[in-house]
Write an enzyme that holds these catalytic residues in place. Structure first.
Site, PDB file in Angstrom:
ATOM      1  CB  SER A 162      37.836  28.229  40.854  1.00  0.00           C
ATOM      2  OG  SER A 162      39.010  28.633  40.182  1.00  0.00           O
ATOM      3  CE  LYS A 163      38.249  35.752  45.623  1.00  0.00           C
ATOM      4  NZ  LYS A 163      38.820  35.785  46.948  1.00  0.00           N
ATOM      5  NE  ARG A 164      43.379  27.397  43.757  1.00  0.00           N
ATOM      6  CZ  ARG A 164      43.791  26.292  43.122  1.00  0.00           C
ATOM      7  NH1 ARG A 164      44.936  26.311  42.465  1.00  0.00           N
ATOM      8  NH2 ARG A 164      43.090  25.197  43.168  1.00  0.00           N
ATOM      9  CE  LYS A 165      41.927  29.678  34.052  1.00  0.00           C
ATOM     10  NZ  LYS A 165      40.875  29.578  33.058  1.00  0.00           N
ATOM     11  N   GLY A 183      39.078  35.047  40.240  1.00  0.00           N
ATOM     12  CA  GLY A 183      39.029  36.170  41.180  1.00  0.00           C
ATOM     13  C   GLY A 183      37.612  36.617  41.478  1.00  0.00           C
TER      14      GLY A 183
END
Ligand code: GLU
Length: 483
Positions: free
Chosen positions: A255-258, A260
């Site tokens: 995921s983008k959140r984890k 980047g």
């Protein structure tokens, strides 16, 4: 297969091209090629707040770069875009009205505040958030009252519950979902008139005559919702195949959140990964070549791919594996491809000083040692800089001995007789010189490597000598001797 295969990749331009989307695009592409079908790109851009043109461009360019170019729709490199959901807003409304007329959908006047309160109450009661279907039984009087109060309705689709929606999934096998788990009657057109994904996607898949929908398994509940809509519209649904999600080595969803930028294809393009390596890596992540082969190109995969050979369990993204694939492609792609792709990484040097043949030889000599193309600048710098900088460390540890001086001056004095242009011949000459001096291994090679390349590791010494040429070898040996 008797059906005409039509499949699509339908990204939402709410972020740059995601590794998972690229993998889904690849499986759609391969499926279409395998069965002589058509593979389409459609941008699902109805989420106006989150969609943007930069993301659209990144997705279009990323898919093109990977070689996953589509057969219909947006011309590659042409103007954006033919297939965009935002161009069909009125059509979705018309279809929603048909569902209302059939009693399969209704106008819901609940406000955002009311829905937020409902959510709070459900949270306090520890129950799962869902719409309570309050709009189903509105009386004419209530409806009128809301209209006069200026409320703008959304359109909700009636989800009968409990009921089981089931299908045979081409990847997962039999799937059955209870409609009680779908969150109540669903909004299909928002109060601003814009269709919601689950509705627009069905209308588009019908209009575009999709035969198969291949997407990530995070869409399984959406598929259940969409099957209800197909039924209400009295349209035959396509077949479905849900590919497993991609996890990291710690079994966390990519995921983008984890993770980047590491979830975006462009990140790997900039770092000098080969599109062929990425496609190969993504392909074998969840699909196994029938002969167990690891390295294969799109064409080979397209001849063999099928959905029933896609794994049911999560895929794992392992950078070390991707690096291995990339290094394989860096050493095996046609040399001229690597030379051409290397150009953007060599802007710090004036490569116009060298002929194409010279540059090719330089690249050929280093490519086995590369993991990504971004490493090619540092790898070639000793060829491309006029003044070689040898570190003090190397000068004292490698060049500062009688043996080193012997090696350097002997080579210097045999330059005229070296077989220039013949890498192996140059290497043999060095070995012959070592024999004469009774030096070998580190004692022989390191002083020469240090003097000529500023490093003790790197390309074949014969290649280094031959590519640098007599003049530069001479001046580098002299400056090493005089340090
Ligand atoms: N727009 C959806 C997404 O990006 C596509 C899902 C689908 O293929 O239907 O996840």
């Amino acid at each position: 297969m008797s059906t005409v295969v039509r499949v699509r990749i339908a990204p939402s331009p709410t972020g740059n091209l995601h590794v998972g989307t690229a993998r889904t695009a690849l499986y759609n592409y391969l499926y279409a090629k395998r069965y002589g079908g058509t593979y389409i790109l459609r941008l699902e851009d109805t989420d106006e707040e989150r969609s943007n043109e930069n993301y659209t461009r990144d997705i279009v360019e990323g898919l093109t770069w990977l070689g996953l170019t589509w057969d219909e729709g947006l011309e590659v490199g042409g103007p954006y875009p033919p297939y965009r959901q935002t161009e069909k807003i009125d059509h979705y409304s018309t279809m929603a009205n048909q569902l209302i007329a059939k009693g399969k959908a209704y106008l819901c006047y609940a406000t955002q505040e009311e829905l937020a309160t409902l959510k709070e109450e459900q949270k306090a009661a520890n129950s799962a958030p869902r719409y309570d279907n309050r709009g189903r039984e509105l009386s004419e009087v209530q409806r009128k009252h809301y209209q006069e109060a200026g409320r703008i309705p959304s359109v909700r689709f009636l989800v009968d519950e409990p009921q089981v929606v089931s299908w045979h999934d081409h990847v997962k096998g039999e799937i059955a979902i209870d409609t009680s788990d779908l969150g109540g009657d669903m909004v299909i057109v928002k109060s601003n008139g814009v269709a919601i994904y689950n509705f627009a996607v069905v209308i588009d898949d019908v209009d575009m005559k999709m035969s198969h929908v291949i997407r990530g398994e995070d869409h399984i509940h959406n598929t259940a919702k969409q099957l209800l809509i197909y039924e209400a519209l009295e349209h035959k649904a396509p077949e479905f195949g849900h590919a497993p999600l991609i996890f990291d080595l710690e079994r966390q969803k990519l995921s983008k959140r984890k993770h980047g930028e590491a979830v975006h294809i462009d990140h790997y393009r900039v770092l000098g990964y080969m599109p062929e390596a990425i496609v190969n890596y993504l392909g074998q992540m969840s699909w196994t070549h029938p002969e167990g082969k690891e390295i294969y190109d799109l064409e080979e995969a397209a001849a063999l791919f099928d959905l029933d050979k896609v794994s049911k369990s999560p895929a794992v993204f392992d950078l070390a594996r991707l690096n291995w694939f990339n290094s394989q492609y860096l050493r095996n792609l046609p040399l001229e491809t690597i030379v051409e792709r290397a150009q953007p990484y060599l802007t710090a040097y004036d490569t116009s000083l060298y002929s194409k043949a010279e540059l090719s030889q330089m690249v050929a000599s280093v490519r086995e040692g590369l993991t990504t193309l971004a490493e090619i600048g540092p790898a070639l710098s000793f060829y491309l800089t006029a003044e070689l900088a040898v570190s003090d460390e190397l000068k004292s540890s490698v060049l500062n001995s009688d043996n080193a001086r012997k090696v350097l001056s002997s080579l210097s004095s045999t330059l005229a007789s070296l077989p220039w242009g013949d890498h192996q011949g140059c290497k043999k000459a060095v070995d012959a010189l070592g024999k004469e001096l009774t030096l070998k291994g580190k004692d022989l090679y390191w002083p020469l490597r240090a003097a000529l390349s500023g490093k003790t590791q790197g390309p074949d010494l014969g290649a280094i000598i031959s590519i640098l040429g007599a003049e530069r070898v001479k001046s580098r040996l002299e400056s090493a001797l005089n340090h």
